[in-house]
Design an enzyme around this catalytic site. Structure first.
Site, PDB file in Angstrom:
ATOM      1  N   HIS A 216     -11.771  63.706  -5.314  1.00  0.00           N
ATOM      2  CA  HIS A 216     -11.649  62.423  -5.410  1.00  0.00           C
ATOM      3  C   HIS A 216     -13.061  61.737  -5.123  1.00  0.00           C
ATOM      4  O   HIS A 216     -13.001  60.581  -4.563  1.00  0.00           O
ATOM      5  CB  HIS A 216     -10.589  61.789  -4.913  1.00  0.00           C
ATOM      6  CG  HIS A 216      -9.414  62.323  -5.005  1.00  0.00           C
ATOM      7  ND1 HIS A 216      -8.550  63.353  -4.324  1.00  0.00           N
ATOM      8  CD2 HIS A 216      -8.432  61.826  -6.013  1.00  0.00           C
ATOM      9  CE1 HIS A 216      -7.453  63.576  -4.922  1.00  0.00           C
ATOM     10  NE2 HIS A 216      -7.305  62.924  -6.036  1.00  0.00           N
ATOM     11  N   GLY A 393     -14.388  56.271  -1.802  1.00  0.00           N
ATOM     12  CA  GLY A 393     -15.145  54.912  -2.188  1.00  0.00           C
ATOM     13  C   GLY A 393     -14.484  53.911  -3.224  1.00  0.00           C
ATOM     14  O   GLY A 393     -15.232  53.172  -3.645  1.00  0.00           O
ATOM     15  N   THR A 438      -2.895  54.502  -1.456  1.00  0.00           N
ATOM     16  CA  THR A 438      -2.081  54.182  -0.128  1.00  0.00           C
ATOM     17  C   THR A 438      -2.086  52.819   0.108  1.00  0.00           C
ATOM     18  O   THR A 438      -1.199  52.203   0.341  1.00  0.00           O
ATOM     19  CB  THR A 438      -2.586  55.047   1.123  1.00  0.00           C
ATOM     20  OG1 THR A 438      -2.844  56.577   0.904  1.00  0.00           O
ATOM     21  CG2 THR A 438      -1.746  54.673   2.321  1.00  0.00           C
ATOM     22  N   SER A 439      -3.353  52.419   0.101  1.00  0.00           N
ATOM     23  CA  SER A 439      -3.510  50.768   0.243  1.00  0.00           C
ATOM     24  C   SER A 439      -2.588  50.091  -0.785  1.00  0.00           C
ATOM     25  O   SER A 439      -1.947  49.248  -0.467  1.00  0.00           O
ATOM     26  CB  SER A 439      -4.829  50.280   0.339  1.00  0.00           C
ATOM     27  OG  SER A 439      -5.282  50.467  -1.298  1.00  0.00           O
ATOM     28  N   GLY A 480       3.686  54.600   5.801  1.00  0.00           N
ATOM     29  CA  GLY A 480       2.743  55.330   6.165  1.00  0.00           C
ATOM     30  C   GLY A 480       2.756  56.205   7.114  1.00  0.00           C
ATOM     31  O   GLY A 480       1.755  57.214   7.285  1.00  0.00           O
ATOM     32  N   ASP A 547     -12.674  51.779   9.821  1.00  0.00           N
ATOM     33  CA  ASP A 547     -11.802  52.267   8.757  1.00  0.00           C
ATOM     34  C   ASP A 547     -11.872  50.920   7.658  1.00  0.00           C
ATOM     35  O   ASP A 547     -11.608  49.980   7.828  1.00  0.00           O
ATOM     36  CB  ASP A 547     -10.417  52.428   9.123  1.00  0.00           C
ATOM     37  CG  ASP A 547      -9.298  52.610   8.056  1.00  0.00           C
ATOM     38  OD1 ASP A 547      -9.657  53.645   7.655  1.00  0.00           O
ATOM     39  OD2 ASP A 547      -8.521  51.726   7.981  1.00  0.00           O
TER      40      ASP A 547
END
Length: 564
Positions: A216, A393, A438-439, A480, A547
């Site tokens: 990725h 990224g 995920t976000s 999560g 993060d």
């Protein structure tokens, strides 16, 4: 880099539409991806998927003898739960559904949500996580590893078992068998560039290579001097032989995989050296594969996969299949399926207008989302740079895409008289749908949790806002699985909620103090290594960098605070 682009945001969907149009005898488009064009009798359906940018994975593997469908997310981002549900529903043939994907946090969240929905409808659904990348975790943590080029053999063997008429439990056993006997190891020579971007996600110094890269756009676990093809071959072969499965035997399928811009001639040179090293190790080479199977846009790099054969895996690997990108043997004639398929996502609708006071809150939600979009659009490049240190990224791009979609949906339902809950639900669904990863899943959960507390009738008191913030934190930690100290958005969200709940000041002032706590929490993540999520394998590289999810959390709540 990608040069033939209309709109970068539309690139993944246009690519999938073009693929389906180019192979009408193999693929049928459906919302979220593609399914087989061939009519299929009752069988266990195998659906594979993940982010786009990896062709021929995953849509190129759909057809008789291989996958029944593929779910296609945005570039390097997991598909949304609704996309996965749509493809699985269209591919279901009445004997259960298997959803296969690489072990990445966003995929686990979104595919898991889709599986729950399918099971609630009485469809036996199982999630299968490929874990072949030896660089991402040690042998004792085999099932925590990433899935990379091992996707090809693991899915092919499992698909053949389904095609032969195995029931769902038998097919799961075959998957576990081949996944446990598949290992991959790769190196990168140059990073890839996302469509519409001006520069690659990471750079490698000339004469160096990133060892243990992801697919990725993640850089290698560490950099080493780039040697000759024979030296690279020896390194990857030795690495894999040191990580053999239990009772390996001596028969292996080797797969030399190019990641996007490494020339086939280079792959053949490398294979020549790999084959010699394998033979010198006393291994019998069966059906070697050399080419591009799981790519990473235009990344320069290679990986080697070894599948350790046994009496079950070998005949299934050699079984016939016919897909746009991978064929072997003859599958015979097929009939085509003409059942209409959904081409659009389901949208949240306004079943009843919200109360006057709730509609006023909904108007405030729209204004807050406008501020969020402005803030994230400005910060997208910086967030992407933070994410590229130990991730892929695309965090800035995903957050911008998700917030814009959330704003558009919030405005749409407000025109129909939506109250606060319906507006937030629509926004959350759109954010999850369009951001991916995920976000995307977590921010969709945040907005939905807020809406569940506020409702479509009551005014939004200060206490209700505090309760909603706590509910949102609960949703994020439940989905999560992260906690404070794991280097995720929770490190900013937890102190934000704690400060908001403990403050006796009016909401705007309390929110401001909570934002300060969130900013401090986000910055503290620079001092720790990542313990969960996609950045975990590159934990050491993440040290010194905050993060991106924690930083963007502060960006969002600060934007909301400006409206309050």
């Amino acid at each position: 880099m990608t040069r033939l682009v209309n709109n970068a945001d539309d690139f993944p969907s246009q690519a999938v539409a073009g693929l389906a149009s180019a192979f009408p005898n193999h693929l049928r488009p459906v919302f979220g991806g593609v399914v087989r064009a061939a009519r299929t009798d009752r069988k266990v359906a195998l659906i594979v998927g993940g982010g786009s940018g990896h062709y021929p994975a995953f849509a190129g593997w759909v057809g008789p003898g291989f996958a029944d469908g593929a779910v296609c997310g945005n570039i390097f981002s997991s598909p949304s739960a609704s996309q996965a549900y749509s493809v699985c529903k269209a591919a279901d043939r009445g004997a259960g559904v298997l959803i296969g994907f690489g072990n990445y946090a966003g995929d686990v969240l979104h595919f898991g949500q889709a599986a729950e929905r399918l099971r609630s409808e009485g469809i036996d659904t199982r999630c299968l996580l490929v874990t072949d990348d030896i660089a991402s975790a040690g042998p004792q943590d085999h099932l925590k590893r990433r899935g990379i080029a091992g996707d090809l053999p693991v899915f092919k063997v499992t698909a053949a078992a389904c095609e032969e008429g195995c029931d769902i439990d038998e097919a799961v056993n075959v998957f576990e068998r081949v996944n446990n006997r598949t290992r991959s190891f790769g190196v990168a020579f140059a990073g890839c560039t996302l469509p519409g971007a001006d520069e690659p996600l990471f750079r490698i110094e000339p004469g160096k290579m990133g060892v243990g890269m992801g697919i990725h756009g993640e850089p290698g676990i560490h950099d080493e001097t780039l040697g000759t093809a024979d030296e690279v071959a020896a390194m990857v072969v030795d690495g894999l032989l040191a990580d053999r499965p239990e009772n390996p035997g001596t028969r292996v399928v080797p797969i030399v995989n190019g990641l996007g811009s490494t020339k086939y001639e280079e792959l053949f040179v490398l294979w020549n050296d790999i084959s010699r090293h394998l033979a010198e190790a006393g291994l019998t080479i069966v059906d070697p594969q050399v080419g591009e199977f799981v790519t990473s846009l235009d990344m320069a790099g290679v990986s080697l996969t070894l599948v350790w054969l046994d009496e079950v895996i070998e005949p299934l690997w050699l079984a016939a299949c016919d897909t746009p990108a991978y064929r072997r043997g003859t599958v015979g004639s097929v009939d085509f399926d003409t059942t209409p398929l959904p081409q659009e996502a389901e949208h949240v609708s306004v079943t009843a207008p919200g109360s006057h006071v709730s509609q006023e809150v909904a108007d405030l939600v729209v204004k807050a989302l406008e501020a969020v979009v402005t803030n994230l659009s400005t910060r997208a490049k910086e967030l992407g740079q933070l994410d590229s240190v130990a991730g892929d990224g695309d965090h800035g791009i995903g957050m911008t895409r998700g917030s814009k979609a959330a704003l558009a949906e919030a405005k749409r339902v407000r025109k129909d008289g939506a109250g606060a809950a319906t507006t937030l639900n629509a926004a959350g669904s759109a954010w999850s749908e369009h951001a991916g990863g995920t976000s995307g899943a977590l921010w969709g959960a945040v907005l939905t949790a807020f809406g569940a507390v506020l409702g479509d009738v009551d005014p939004a008191s200060d206490d209700a806002i505090r309760q909603a913030a706590h509910a949102a934190l609960d949703a994020v930690t439940r989905l999560g699985g992260a906690k404070v100290g794991d280097k995720t958005m929770v490190d900013a969200m937890d102190p934000f909620v704690a400060t908001l709940e403990s403050s006796t000041a009016p909401l705007p002032k309390a929110w401001q103090r909570a934002c300060q706590a969130a900013e401090k929490g986000a910055q503290s993540t620079a001092e720790v290594t990542a313990k969960v999520g996609r950045a975990r394998p590159l934990g050491e590289k993440s040290l010194g960098t905050p993060d991106p999810g924690a930083v963007s959390f502060h960006d969002v709540v600060a934007a909301v605070g400006s409206v309050l």
